[in-house]
Design a protein around this motif. Structure first.
Motif, mmCIF file in Angstrom:
data_model
loop_
_atom_site.group_PDB
_atom_site.id
_atom_site.type_symbol
_atom_site.label_atom_id
_atom_site.label_comp_id
_atom_site.label_asym_id
_atom_site.label_seq_id
_atom_site.Cartn_x
_atom_site.Cartn_y
_atom_site.Cartn_z
ATOM 1 N N GLY A 1 29.280 53.319 27.878
ATOM 2 C CA GLY A 1 29.061 52.785 26.535
ATOM 3 C C GLY A 1 30.162 53.192 25.582
ATOM 4 N N ALA A 2 30.708 52.212 24.857
ATOM 5 C CA ALA A 2 31.805 52.461 23.933
ATOM 6 C C ALA A 2 31.428 52.064 22.516
ATOM 7 C CB ALA A 2 33.067 51.720 24.382
ATOM 8 N N GLY A 3 30.186 52.377 22.135
ATOM 9 C CA GLY A 3 29.808 52.329 20.734
ATOM 10 C C GLY A 3 30.192 53.652 20.084
ATOM 11 N N PRO A 4 29.740 53.914 18.861
ATOM 12 C CA PRO A 4 30.107 55.161 18.188
ATOM 13 C C PRO A 4 29.755 56.420 18.985
ATOM 14 C CG PRO A 4 29.219 53.625 16.598
ATOM 15 C CD PRO A 4 29.037 52.987 17.951
ATOM 16 N N ALA A 5 28.613 56.425 19.685
ATOM 17 C CA ALA A 5 28.232 57.610 20.457
ATOM 18 C C ALA A 5 29.221 57.870 21.579
ATOM 19 C CB ALA A 5 26.819 57.432 21.021
ATOM 20 N N SER B 1 33.556 42.934 26.703
ATOM 21 C CA SER B 1 35.002 42.768 26.870
ATOM 22 C C SER B 1 35.771 43.139 25.606
ATOM 23 C CB SER B 1 35.327 41.320 27.268
ATOM 24 O OG SER B 1 34.710 40.409 26.380
ATOM 25 N N GLU B 2 35.073 43.259 24.469
ATOM 26 C CA GLU B 2 35.703 43.637 23.204
ATOM 27 C C GLU B 2 34.796 44.599 22.447
ATOM 28 O OE1 GLU B 2 36.353 39.994 21.067
ATOM 29 O OE2 GLU B 2 38.372 39.773 21.885
ATOM 30 N N PRO B 3 35.379 45.360 21.518
ATOM 31 C CA PRO B 3 34.533 46.199 20.665
ATOM 32 C C PRO B 3 33.647 45.348 19.761
ATOM 33 C CG PRO B 3 36.851 46.861 20.540
ATOM 34 C CD PRO B 3 36.811 45.541 21.241
ATOM 35 N N THR B 4 32.730 46.016 19.062
ATOM 36 C CA THR B 4 31.906 45.342 18.064
ATOM 37 C C THR B 4 32.806 44.692 17.017
ATOM 38 O OG1 THR B 4 30.110 46.921 18.361
ATOM 39 C CG2 THR B 4 30.145 45.715 16.299
ATOM 40 N N THR B 5 32.479 43.472 16.639
ATOM 41 C CA THR B 5 33.292 42.767 15.643
ATOM 42 C C THR B 5 32.521 42.409 14.392
ATOM 43 O OG1 THR B 5 32.823 40.725 16.848
ATOM 44 C CG2 THR B 5 34.930 41.815 17.299
ATOM 45 N N ALA B 6 31.211 42.561 14.400
ATOM 46 C CA ALA B 6 30.425 42.259 13.204
ATOM 47 C C ALA B 6 29.078 42.961 13.315
ATOM 48 C CB ALA B 6 30.227 40.755 13.046
ATOM 49 N N GLY B 7 28.526 43.319 12.133
ATOM 50 C CA GLY B 7 27.172 43.823 12.072
ATOM 51 C C GLY B 7 26.975 45.206 12.648
ATOM 52 N N ASP C 1 24.707 54.336 26.123
ATOM 53 C CA ASP C 1 24.570 52.888 26.266
ATOM 54 C C ASP C 1 23.377 52.315 25.521
ATOM 55 O OD1 ASP C 1 23.295 54.456 28.188
ATOM 56 O OD2 ASP C 1 23.372 52.936 29.748
ATOM 57 N N GLY C 2 23.002 52.938 24.407
ATOM 58 C CA GLY C 2 22.097 52.314 23.457
ATOM 59 C C GLY C 2 20.631 52.345 23.803
ATOM 60 N N GLY C 3 19.851 51.630 22.978
ATOM 61 C CA GLY C 3 18.402 51.656 23.103
ATOM 62 C C GLY C 3 17.875 51.117 24.417
ATOM 63 N N ARG C 4 18.654 50.280 25.097
ATOM 64 C CA ARG C 4 18.245 49.766 26.408
ATOM 65 C C ARG C 4 19.012 50.457 27.529
ATOM 66 N NH1 ARG C 4 18.231 43.244 24.997
ATOM 67 N NH2 ARG C 4 16.672 43.347 23.316
ATOM 68 N N SER C 5 19.344 51.705 27.318
ATOM 69 C CA SER C 5 20.213 52.475 28.201
ATOM 70 C C SER C 5 19.837 52.381 29.674
ATOM 71 C CB SER C 5 20.172 53.947 27.767
ATOM 72 O OG SER C 5 20.767 54.775 28.730
ATOM 73 N N GLY C 6 20.812 51.960 30.476
ATOM 74 C CA GLY C 6 20.609 51.943 31.919
ATOM 75 C C GLY C 6 20.568 53.349 32.500
ATOM 76 N N VAL C 7 21.359 54.265 31.927
ATOM 77 C CA VAL C 7 21.337 55.656 32.412
ATOM 78 C C VAL C 7 19.967 56.264 32.168
ATOM 79 C CG1 VAL C 7 22.385 57.936 32.175
ATOM 80 C CG2 VAL C 7 23.821 55.894 31.998
ATOM 81 N N ARG C 8 19.412 56.029 30.980
ATOM 82 C CA ARG C 8 18.079 56.571 30.687
ATOM 83 C C ARG C 8 17.026 55.954 31.615
ATOM 84 N NH1 ARG C 8 16.844 54.314 25.995
ATOM 85 N NH2 ARG C 8 15.543 52.809 27.114
ATOM 86 N N LYS C 9 17.095 54.650 31.835
ATOM 87 C CA LYS C 9 16.111 54.004 32.705
ATOM 88 C C LYS C 9 16.196 54.569 34.116
ATOM 89 C CE LYS C 9 15.870 49.707 30.046
ATOM 90 N NZ LYS C 9 16.213 48.264 29.986
ATOM 91 N N ASN C 10 17.404 54.884 34.582
ATOM 92 C CA ASN C 10 17.581 55.515 35.893
ATOM 93 C C ASN C 10 16.914 56.895 35.896
ATOM 94 O OD1 ASN C 10 20.426 55.288 38.128
ATOM 95 N ND2 ASN C 10 18.504 56.396 38.446
ATOM 96 N N MET C 11 17.068 57.651 34.797
ATOM 97 C CA MET C 11 16.419 58.955 34.683
ATOM 98 C C MET C 11 14.899 58.813 34.646
ATOM 99 S SD MET C 11 19.040 60.684 31.897
ATOM 100 C CE MET C 11 18.133 62.218 31.681
ATOM 101 N N GLU C 12 14.418 57.715 34.056
ATOM 102 C CA GLU C 12 12.977 57.479 34.009
ATOM 103 C C GLU C 12 12.421 57.170 35.398
ATOM 104 O OE1 GLU C 12 11.460 55.057 30.577
ATOM 105 O OE2 GLU C 12 13.607 54.789 30.213
ATOM 106 N N THR C 13 13.048 56.237 36.090
ATOM 107 C CA THR C 13 12.500 55.766 37.366
ATOM 108 C C THR C 13 12.686 56.771 38.493
ATOM 109 O OG1 THR C 13 14.581 54.609 37.845
ATOM 110 C CG2 THR C 13 12.842 53.347 36.759
ATOM 111 N N GLU C 14 13.791 57.531 38.469
ATOM 112 C CA GLU C 14 14.101 58.413 39.582
ATOM 113 C C GLU C 14 13.819 59.896 39.323
ATOM 114 O OE1 GLU C 14 14.921 57.178 42.459
ATOM 115 O OE2 GLU C 14 14.975 55.131 41.654
ATOM 116 N N HIS C 15 13.715 60.289 38.047
ATOM 117 C CA HIS C 15 13.634 61.722 37.760
ATOM 118 C C HIS C 15 12.541 62.100 36.766
ATOM 119 C CE1 HIS C 15 17.345 62.371 40.016
ATOM 120 N NE2 HIS C 15 17.831 61.312 39.408
#
Length: 727
Positions: A38-42, A65-71, A221-235
């Motif tokens: 994830g390449a947002g501010p965090a 493919s690009e950074p945030t451009t609006a909002g 990777d944000g509120g729908r984080s794939g890393v977190r979901k992996n931690m939920e399902t596997e750990h």
């Protein structure tokens, strides 16, 4: 209402974001020290921090493919400003490009004519009794914030790799790199809109997979984080809901012409029948026109709350509906919308993950793996409303908190478990505080009664409005970030007795960020904010502010302290990085200005740059010379005079007035200022302990709690040389 001239829903043409560094398209090796998803501010704050510290192979990937451009996020709070000013030129660049809000106003139904609104309160953004360097909130589009981070990364030799998405991770029994991460190459972002015209995007995979090994995986990777979901399902990690408020809101970035007088202040508006509106000033667009962000309640357009579920209605809201809501809420004031940069619609809910770092566990084949190799940062940990401007700010501080810990562990200075375990304990507690506050604040903002405060249902509308303002002001210390504190642990000692001593002062609070103060940098007689003298960059070590106190009374104490620092028992000698060359000038990406002088004989050289020793003399700069400090050895490199902070003893002379001792008095209090102290401050600017000049063994005990000596024999010898004293 005028016709909208254009609507921007993203893309490279959105204002101010066209000059970001070109991303890397491919991943050229399979083994890494840190992989950031994830390449947002965090993610970018984590990445640029590690790049500044140096010495690590860091991969940053993002599926876009690009950074945030609006909002998206757009508010920078005072503590975050303070942190970014310790990462120059990043901080100054953000401040220069932002719109600063110094005042908040509160509007409600006008007594006697509740169909129109009237201002009922004006306050400055944050109370004057708060120790804040910049008493404002900055408004700046997330795309510009990401661009600033990307440029800072590039200055330090790191770029984002795009577009790659996270698929999964597995823990292994590999002691060096226990995390295996699978990524997939994706195609470019396809900009779309839903049926209501809200901007959206889609990303598809190419099927090209990459398997990588790493020491650390960081999910940003944000509120729908794939890393977190992996931690939920596997750990067994849980993403717990703290409640959902069935209220629908929109965020709209626009340029307006209006007669509303507080359009360039942070304005909260509660109407009688049509819901609430929150106006937040933003930077200018490419045409030089001032943008505002409007958070608008959009489920009360008919004069009463819609019976439709917020989740069912969120994809039906159009920009015209939002603008109609703004006109009704702000009546009788007129808003003519010239452009809309971006908008979205969302219900409000609060969720918090149960673990910010993955604890020890077992691999798929039953082997054990060690803890604290997988972390979550930012919205991957916590989701909430954007009303108090906490999401991005909390994410940036999460990232800072993790990065300096990884740096010290990987430099060979810190014990892995002892230090990295404190990331979860400190930041989870802060996240929990955020969720609790937001659940109350967001409900009141939406005209609802918080689930945790059913007794508020007895209040009338004016009493509820007054209570809402009090909630905002009462929580200002938290929402600024300046009042966030950490409990006692291996890093923080409000109670100094575990270190073998008693507290010498309670003016500075361990576990709280160091209060800003002014001092004179002696070498060039420049007044400086002492908290910014050591930047958040390589080597990324601790700061020890040595307050000398009364120069005559403390001469013997200072001499004894120096003698200890020069001994083999000192932390300066015992705690060194894996490579001794890091103790030389090469330890810095950029030498601190106070050291970049050309002076020799130890006057511009630190004995161990992982422990910056800043000597603060309780004297006017005209009353002493560097030669007077010859006996102070390693304290001579960074010398300051306490003669500019307000609150000291006023001295007048032919060279003007000086206020001597103001910093000592502010940090230690009148009972302790003459005796002096050593203020131990962590790399993130938080106070670890406040100890006396004659309490050197306690300083050693402090660092022994989480750092690792160069060899076990040195640690053994030190332990027996300085056994903990009994109280």
């Amino acid at each position: 209402m005028s016709t909208i001239e254009q609507t921007k829903d993203g893309g490279r043409r959105a204002h101010g974001t066209h000059d970001y560094p070109t991303p890397l398209p491919s991943i050229d090796k399979d083994v890494w020290d840190v992989i950031i998803i994830g390449a947002g501010p965090a993610g970018l704050m984590t990445a640029t921090s590690l790049a500044r510290f140096g010495g690590l192979d860091v991969l940053v990937v993002d599926e876009r493919s690009e950074p945030t451009t609006a909002g998206r996020a757009d508010g920078i709070q005072p503590r975050t400003i303070e942190v970014l000013k310790n990462m120059e030129p990043l901080g100054s660049d953000f401040v220069a490009r932002s719109a600063a809000s110094y005042e908040r106003t509160f509007w409600g139904p006008q007594p006697g004519n509740e169909t129109v609104i009237a201002r009922n309160k004006r306050v400055q953004s944050f109370p004057t009794n708060m120790e804040i360097e910049d008493n404002c909130t900055l408004g700046l589009q997330q795309g510009l914030i990401e661009c600033g981070f990307l440029k800072d990364m590039e200055r330090h030799g790191l770029r984002v790799t795009r577009p790659w998405r996270f698929r999964n991770f597995e823990m292994t029994d590999d002691r060096q790199r226990p995390v295996t991460v699978t990524l997939e190459k994706t195609r470019g972002v396809v900009q779309t809109k839903n049926a209501a015209g809200q901007p959206d995007f889609s990303i598809t995979g190419t099927g090209q997979l990459k398997s990588l090994r790493t020491k650390y995986l960081v999910g940003c990777d944000g509120g729908r984080s794939g890393v977190r979901k992996n931690m939920e399902t596997e750990h067994g990690v849980v993403f717990e809901s703290a409640g959902i408020i069935d209220t629908l809101w929109s965020a709209l970035d626009c340029v307006v012409e209006t007669n509303f007088p507080d359009v360039r202040k942070i304005a909260t508006i509660h109407s009688k029948a049509h819901g609430a509106l929150y106006i937040f000033p933003r930077e200018d667009n490419e045409a030089g026109e001032p943008i505002i962000r409007c958070y608008t309640q959009v489920n009360r357009l008919g004069g009463k709350k819609s019976g439709e579920s917020a989740f069912e209605a969120k994809d039906k809201v159009t920009s015209n509906m939002v603008m109609e809501a703004i006109q009704k809420i702000a009546h009788p004031y007129r808003f003519d919308f010239k452009t809309v940069e971006w908008f979205t619609c969302y219900p409000i809910g609060q969720r918090l993950v149960s673990r910010y770092s993955l604890p020890a566990g077992s691999t798929a084949n039953g082997s054990a793996f060690s803890p604290h190799h997988v972390f979550l940062v930012g919205d991957a940990c916590h989701t909430h409303s954007p009303k108090a401007g906490q999401g991005m700010n909390t994410a940036i501080i999460d990232a800072q908190a993790l990065a300096w810990r990884i740096n010290l562990v990987e430099k060979g200075l810190a014990e892995h478990d002892a230090l990295l375990s404190t990331y979860h304990s400190e930041r989870w507690a802060t996240g929990n505080q955020l969720i609790t506050f937001d659940a109350e604040y967001a409900a009141l903002f939406s005209g609802e009664i918080p689930a945790s405060k059913p007794e508020l249902g007895k209040l009338n509308e004016s009493e509820l409005e007054e209570y809402f303002v009090k909630v905002q002001r009462r929580n200002a210390a938290f929402t600024t970030g300046a009042g966030v504190t950490y409990s006692d642990n291996a890093l923080n000692f409000r109670d100094a007795r575990p270190l073998g001593v008693r507290n010498i002062s309670h003016r500075l609070e361990a576990g709280a960020r160091l209060q800003p103060a002014w001092a004179t940098r002696f070498i060039n007689s420049q007044a400086v904010r002492i908290i910014h003298e050591i930047q958040y960059t390589a080597p990324g070590g601790f700061r020890l502010y040595v307050l000398a106190g009364d120069p005559q009374r403390n001469r013997a104490r200072l001499h004894a302290f120096i003698k200890h620092l020069q001994s083999s028992q000192s932390f300066l000698q015992r705690f060194v990085p894996k490579k001794r060359r890091d103790l030389a000038q090469g330890a810095y990406h950029q030498r601190p200005r106070a050291l970049n002088t050309g002076l020799f004989n130890g006057l511009s050289h630190e004995a161990n740059p992982f422990f910056h020793l800043l000597l603060i003399m309780r004297q006017s700069r005209f009353d002493f010379e560097l030669t007077d400090l010859d006996h102070l050895g390693p304290l001579r490199a960074l010398v300051y005079a306490d003669d500019v902070e307000q609150g000291g003893d006023l001295q007048r002379g032919e060279d003007g007035a000086a206020t001597v001792g103001g910093l000592h008095r502010k940090w230690l209090g009148p009972q302790t200022e003459d005796s002096g102290a050593v203020v131990v401050v962590r790399p993130d600017g938080y106070v670890g302990a406040v100890l006396g000049l004659d309490q050197a063994p306690a300083i050693e005990t402090y660092f022994d709690g989480f750092l690792r000596a160069e060899n076990s024999q040195a640690a053994h010898d030190h332990h027996h040389a300085h056994p903990p004293s009994r109280l």
